[in-house]
Structures are given as C-alpha cells and as structure tokens.
Design a protein around this motif. Structure first.
Motif, short mmCIF file in Angstrom:
data_model
loop_
_atom_site.label_atom_id
_atom_site.label_comp_id
_atom_site.label_asym_id
_atom_site.label_seq_id
_atom_site.Cartn_x
_atom_site.Cartn_y
_atom_site.Cartn_z
N PHE A 12 -18.53 -5.79 8.02
CA PHE A 12 -17.17 -6.30 8.34
C PHE A 12 -16.39 -4.91 8.88
CE2 PHE A 12 -13.00 -4.99 6.24
CZ PHE A 12 -12.20 -6.19 6.79
N GLU A 13 -15.46 -5.05 9.76
CA GLU A 13 -14.80 -4.13 10.42
C GLU A 13 -13.29 -4.80 10.38
OE1 GLU A 13 -14.86 -0.93 11.07
OE2 GLU A 13 -17.12 -0.84 10.91
N PRO A 14 -12.24 -4.07 9.88
CA PRO A 14 -10.94 -4.66 9.83
C PRO A 14 -10.51 -4.74 11.49
CG PRO A 14 -10.87 -2.77 8.56
CD PRO A 14 -12.48 -2.84 9.21
N ASN A 15 -9.72 -5.90 11.73
CA ASN A 15 -9.36 -5.93 13.13
C ASN A 15 -8.75 -4.99 13.70
OD1 ASN A 15 -8.12 -6.96 15.59
ND2 ASN A 15 -7.93 -9.08 14.77
N ALA A 16 -8.99 -4.31 14.74
CA ALA A 16 -8.76 -3.03 15.32
C ALA A 16 -7.46 -3.22 16.01
CB ALA A 16 -9.57 -2.32 16.11
N GLN A 17 -7.03 -4.24 16.43
CA GLN A 17 -5.57 -4.68 16.97
C GLN A 17 -4.56 -4.49 15.84
OE1 GLN A 17 -5.46 -8.45 18.67
NE2 GLN A 17 -3.21 -8.33 19.36
N TYR A 18 -4.93 -4.62 14.58
CA TYR A 18 -3.83 -4.43 13.72
C TYR A 18 -3.98 -3.32 12.54
CZ TYR A 18 -3.19 -9.17 15.50
OH TYR A 18 -2.91 -10.33 16.27
N ASN A 19 -5.24 -2.82 12.60
CA ASN A 19 -5.46 -1.73 11.51
C ASN A 19 -6.00 -0.52 12.32
OD1 ASN A 19 -5.78 -3.25 8.85
ND2 ASN A 19 -6.67 -4.78 10.29
N PRO A 20 -5.76 0.68 11.43
CA PRO A 20 -5.13 0.89 10.34
C PRO A 20 -3.63 0.63 10.48
CG PRO A 20 -6.52 2.85 10.73
CD PRO A 20 -6.32 2.03 11.97
N PRO A 21 -2.92 -0.13 9.56
CA PRO A 21 -1.57 -0.55 9.83
C PRO A 21 -0.43 0.63 9.73
CG PRO A 21 -2.28 -0.97 7.38
CD PRO A 21 -3.52 -0.56 8.53
N ASP A 22 0.71 0.20 10.13
CA ASP A 22 1.79 1.18 9.94
C ASP A 22 2.69 0.61 8.83
OD1 ASP A 22 3.82 2.99 10.28
OD2 ASP A 22 4.66 1.84 12.05
N PRO A 23 2.60 1.36 7.81
CA PRO A 23 3.27 0.66 6.63
C PRO A 23 4.69 1.23 6.38
CG PRO A 23 1.96 2.87 6.06
CD PRO A 23 1.57 2.45 7.41
N THR A 24 5.73 0.35 6.77
CA THR A 24 7.10 0.41 6.98
C THR A 24 7.89 -0.45 6.07
OG1 THR A 24 7.28 -0.65 9.00
CG2 THR A 24 7.02 1.67 9.19
N GLU A 25 7.28 -1.30 5.43
CA GLU A 25 8.00 -2.51 4.82
C GLU A 25 8.64 -2.03 3.59
OE1 GLU A 25 9.08 -6.21 4.28
OE2 GLU A 25 7.38 -5.77 5.79
N GLY A 26 9.67 -2.47 3.24
CA GLY A 26 10.46 -2.31 2.26
C GLY A 26 11.32 -1.20 2.21
N GLU A 27 11.64 -0.47 3.29
CA GLU A 27 12.58 0.80 3.18
C GLU A 27 13.71 0.57 3.75
OE1 GLU A 27 10.48 3.67 5.65
OE2 GLU A 27 8.55 3.73 4.51
N ASP A 28 14.13 -0.51 4.26
CA ASP A 28 15.63 -0.78 4.56
C ASP A 28 16.10 -1.92 3.99
OD1 ASP A 28 14.10 -2.35 6.30
OD2 ASP A 28 14.54 -2.09 7.78
N GLU A 29 15.70 -2.34 2.83
CA GLU A 29 16.30 -3.67 2.28
C GLU A 29 17.52 -3.34 1.79
OE1 GLU A 29 13.64 -5.23 -0.51
OE2 GLU A 29 12.12 -5.56 0.90
#
Length: 282
Positions: A265-282
């Motif tokens: 298993f290898e995480p899809n390199a197109q999307y990983n590691p991800p950029d965590p920015t969710e939930g900061e501007d609600e």
C-alpha cells in the motif's frame, strides 16, 4: 445568653457544613474522589478495522489511532489522559453533537452532507476505494473486471454499489456486517473480491498472513477528516497544525508504513500527504 450562644454555635456549624458540601461538589479531587485527573480528551475511533482503528487485548492500534495520539500530544495530553471510545459509522455525528467525544478519527470521510451536522479538521489522509483479492488472483486488476464475479462489502456501505453502477453492472453483490467477515468470505472462496477504502483493505491484508492482497488501483478519493463539534474553528486550526507537524517530522509516513507493512500500500501521491486546512474558516 447561653441559649443565644448555643443557637449561634449551631447556626455557625450549619454554615460550615454547607460550605464544605459546596467545596466537595466543585473540585471533587480535593474531597478524596478516585477520579483525580479531569484533564482528559475523549477520542472516537473504530474498534474493528485492523490497520486503521483496532482494539486488541485492551490496547488500541492503527493509522487513525497513531494520528489521533499525535494530535492529542500536540494539544497537551499524555497517553494516559486519552479516553478511547468506539465510534460506529451511524453514531459519529450524534457522538460529536452530544459531547460524548471531543473528536473522531474513524475513517471518517469529509462530505458536504456531514458538514451540515458537524465540522472537520484535516484531511490527514486521502484514501481511495480499491479491491482486495486472494493472493493467487491474476484476473482482477480493477473494478472493470468484476462482471460475473462476487463482490463483498459491509451492510449499508455505498462502495459495492459504486462498482455496480460505474464499472461492472453484472457484478454479484454480497453484504456482511463487517469487513473482517468479508475478508473471511474472500479467504474461503465464497466471494471473489472485497471493496472499500484502500487503507482499510491494506489492514485486512496485513492480518491475512499473505493470503490476501490489495489490487492497488484506487478509483475514488476519500478525504479522511477529524470530526469535531460544529463551528469549532479554533480546535480545527490546532488539529491542522498538529497534522502538518506530523507530516513534516516524518511521523505520518512512519505511521503509514507501520500499519500497512507488507501489503504494497502506498497513498496516492497525487493527493498525499494532504494539505490540512479544513474547518478553519467556518
């Protein structure tokens, strides 16, 4: 005079008793309570997903657990201040809304529908739907090869229907209560493949002692988020900062490697590691 003095003394004793009762209600630890540590964080995880969230002999392991533990440490909690709670898929939103947990890391995909009820931080992984097959299988290389085959997924999951609608309309679907039971059906030859998110399948492969393998051709994107109470932007920022630190110091990749060893298993390199920015501007 003595009568007045006795009455005053009794009144004073009642006041002292009342104050003592109040003191013992507020800081319980000061009154001999066994629960002396109120500095805890309650985290919801899966208990039945090897490699992701798994309860084993009173301990907890898996990629979600490793990420959750790292975040908790960054928020100032020791291991013994983490309370792990099982978070079944159907109960996750209610657990956050009711305050049963402070956060949930349980292969919890960020979706617009879920964001109506709760908020997310992250993502901490972008997984993808994939297939698990027997190790000697060479004719299933993706969802397009499943016509006439038997495919297992968990009751209530949309994964198998995605395959049937988009790739192989003649696939025969079978549902089981858990992915472990799907893996057993695959091992026994009752089904030809199991489908769900790739990291969950990798965990099942790890437990199969080489009898099962991941196809390794993901065909969806699932953004795994940290579920938190609706609108808690400050906590989202703190969690996102912790995830970024985990990626930067190598702990994220080590957690992936440790929990999926030997599966390819290898995480899809197109999307990983991800950029965590969710939930900061609600």
């Amino acid at each position: 005079m003595r009568a007045r003095s006795g009455a005053w003394r009794r009144t004073l004793m009642r006041l002292i008793a009342a104050v003592a009762a109040i003191v013992c209600v507020v800081p319980a630890a000061a009154c001999g309570s066994a629960n002396t540590d109120t500095h805890i964080i309650k985290i919801g995880i899966k208990f039945d997903q090897p490699g992701v969230g798994y309860k084993k002999s009173g301990t907890y392991e898996g990629f979600d657990v490793d990420v959750a533990r790292y975040i908790a440490h960054k928020l100032g909690y020791r291991d013994d201040e983490i309370v792990w709670k099982e978070a079944p898929s159907k109960q996750r939103e209610a657990m956050l809304q009711n305050g049963d947990v402070d956060m949930i890391l349980a292969s919890y995909s960020i979706t617009d529908e879920r964001k109506k009820a709760v908020s997310f931080a992250g993502p901490y992984l972008v997984a993808g739907q994939d297939l698990l097959v027997r190790s000697d299988n060479t004719n299933i290389t993706g969802p397009q090869d499943l016509n006439g085959k038997r495919l297992c997924s968990v009751t209530g999951s949309t994964s198998a229907n995605t395959v049937k609608k988009k790739f192989s309309t003649e696939v025969q679907l079978m549902e089981q209560p858990s992915y472990a039971e799907c893996a057993t059906a695959l091992f026994s030859g009752i089904v030809d493949a199991v489908t769900t998110d790739d990291i969950i399948l990798a965990g099942l492969a790890t437990n199969s002692r080489g009898k099962l393998k991941l196809v390794g051709a993901p065909f969806t994107q699932e953004r795994y988020g940290v579920g938190i109470k609706k609108g808690n932007t400050e906590l989202a920022k703190q969690i996102n900062a912790a995830i970024k630190d985990m990626i930067a110091d190598g702990s994220w990749q080590r957690a992936i490697d440790d929990n999926t060893s030997g599966t390819g298993f290898e995480p899809n390199a197109q999307y990983n590691p991800p950029d965590p920015t969710e939930g900061e501007d609600e």
